[in-house]
Scaffold this active site. Structure first.
Site, PDB file in Angstrom:
ATOM      1  N   ASP A   1      -7.690  -5.127   1.084  1.00 30.77           N
ATOM      2  CA  ASP A   1      -8.349  -5.954   0.070  1.00 30.77           C
ATOM      3  C   ASP A   1      -8.230  -7.440   0.411  1.00 30.77           C
ATOM      4  O   ASP A   1      -9.188  -8.202   0.251  1.00 30.77           O
ATOM      5  CB  ASP A   1      -7.756  -5.685  -1.317  1.00 30.77           C
ATOM      6  CG  ASP A   1      -8.019  -4.277  -1.796  1.00 30.77           C
ATOM      7  OD1 ASP A   1      -9.138  -3.793  -1.582  1.00 30.77           O
ATOM      8  OD2 ASP A   1      -7.114  -3.659  -2.369  1.00 30.77           O
TER       9      ASP A   1
ATOM     10  N   HIS B   1       0.854  -1.188   0.000  1.00 30.36           N
ATOM     11  CA  HIS B   1       0.000   0.000   0.000  1.00 30.36           C
ATOM     12  C   HIS B   1       0.886   1.232   0.000  1.00 30.36           C
ATOM     13  O   HIS B   1       1.897   1.282   0.704  1.00 30.36           O
ATOM     14  CB  HIS B   1      -0.924   0.021   1.225  1.00 30.36           C
ATOM     15  CG  HIS B   1      -2.100   0.925   1.073  1.00 30.36           C
ATOM     16  ND1 HIS B   1      -1.985   2.302   1.035  1.00 30.36           N
ATOM     17  CD2 HIS B   1      -3.420   0.664   0.931  1.00 30.36           C
ATOM     18  CE1 HIS B   1      -3.177   2.839   0.883  1.00 30.36           C
ATOM     19  NE2 HIS B   1      -4.068   1.874   0.814  1.00 30.36           N
TER      20      HIS B   1
END
Length: 411
Positions: free
Chosen positions: A352, A304
């Site tokens: 996710d 990320h």
């Protein structure tokens, strides 16, 4: 294994990083530009947040190169506007000063909405109570939307619902809070394929998706809370920009849904589902990851841009799943995926991965991971719209022209 850099710097290290004297460092601290904490109690030393030091260093460098400042701000995550809603640290995420770990374990969706929208999670928003109904929409129109995904159905129906709301353009509290609650409950009805409910957001979803498993409502609630806000991602920035024009909250959320459906934003869970299917049917999860890396594929669900390590939202969600269903084979596969990807790439899992793991562990339909993200993130979209309405300012950045030089008639 490479050690992660320390979260703190000493005074000497901070001064060297910024090229300043200790007196200037102390002045930055007193002005709130750099946070510090007590270090060695015996030597009465202080330590300074690396994040703040690095941010000031970048700003100093950009002052010398103003032509790249705007581009880097939009692409690399440097702040472009002020917000009191969420703070992202290396290892945690906070909403109005409260860790999302605490909120996910102890609060309801409605309380977190109140916190982000008003600053007070104990505040009762009336529209969250009582019965919510999917009124004013032709059954024929709804039937025509059946082939679409739930997110697409929301996007199609919101303008029609907004056109019937007499308070759609009321942007001042408490009317805007009531409007936000109406929108969130309406979207929940669409997600649950129901025409009415008198339950909370998470309970409405659980009663439809997993009617014989009431204990799963807490996991659904936690997932929604963990997705509520994450600063200025592409859909949230879209919402703030639209809100700055004075558009209604219905138009703002419709714009957010449009951005979410772009493959670079909301498409990650679908690609992760495909990776999961491939890993599940293969003899070796590690070989599946290696094969994808050889092809140059991005490994979705990992890494990320704003976290150096594990996404705290994923960490919390995986912990909650471990506590609730420790013997799940799907959870075991998620752990194997996490280990194999980290070994081969050094990347840690993100939200996710947590959402897709939740979907598979609970046996929800495909698409539920994105749907949970969408419903949770709507809370944050509304919060940012409220914050932007309160500024009364239009977001209007400038572009750096890179085309041909202007030509004059005499040329």
């Amino acid at each position: 294994m490479t050690m992660a850099p320390s979260r703190y710097l000493s005074a000497k290290e901070a001064c060297a990083e910024l090229g300043i004297r200790p007196q200037t460092l102390y002045a930055y601290v007193s002005r709130g530009l750099i946070r510090s904490e007590t270090g060695d109690q015996r030597q009465r030393t202080r330590q300074y947040y690396r994040e703040d030091i690095e941010r000031l260093r970048r700003h100093k460098e950009l002052r010398a190169r103003p032509e790249v400042a705007a581009e880097q701000a939009l692409r690399t995550g440097d702040p472009v506007l002020e917000s009191a809603l969420s703070r992202i640290d290396d290892d945690d995420l906070y909403h109005r000063g409260i860790s999302v770990s605490e909120l996910a374990r102890e609060s309801t969706v409605e309380e977190v909405a109140a916190l982000l929208w008003t600053g007070d999670r104990s505040l009762r928003i009336e529209e969250f109570a009582g019965e919510a109904r999917l009124d004013g929409i032709s059954p024929t129109f709804i039937a025509e939307l059946a082939p679409l995904s739930k997110v697409e159905q929301m996007q199609a129906l919101l303008p029609a619902i907004g056109a019937q709301d007499p308070a759609a353009f009321a942007t001042a509290p408490p009317h805007i809070h009531q409007c936000g609650a109406r929108i969130l409950r309406f979207m929940t009805l669409v997600a649950a394929a129901q025409d009415k409910t008198d339950s909370g957001i998470a309970q409405t979803l659980q009663s439809t998706w997993l009617p014989k498993r009431p204990e799963t409502a807490r996991l659904i609630e936690a997932a929604l809370i963990l997705c509520a806000d994450h600063e200025l991602n592409v859909s949230t920035f879209t919402c703030r920009t639209v809100a700055s024009s004075g558009a209604s909250l219905y138009a703002v959320i419709t714009a957010g849904l449009s951005a979410l459906q772009g493959p670079r934003h909301g498409g990650a869970t679908d690609r992760l589902e495909a990776l999961w299917d491939e890993a599940e049917s293969a003899n070796s999860v590690g070989d599946t990851i290696t094969s994808r890396l050889k092809r140059g594929d991005v490994i979705e669900g990992f890494g990320h841009v704003v976290y150096r390590g594990v996404d705290p939202r994923a960490k919390i969600l995986m912990e909650l799943l471990e506590e609730a269903v420790p013997n799940s084979s799907e959870l075991a596969l998620a752990k194997t995926l996490t280990e194999e990807v980290r070994t081969r790439t050094g990347l840690s899992h993100n939200v996710d991965l947590g959402l897709v793991t939740l979907r598979r562990v609970l046996g929800l339909e495909k698409g539920a991971a994105l749907l949970l993200f969408c419903l949770g993130r709507t809370i944050g979209w509304i919060a940012h719209a409220i914050e932007q309405y309160q500024t009364g300012r239009l977001i209007r950045p400038r572009a750096k022209y890179t085309g041909p030089d202007p030509r004059h008639a005499s040329d």
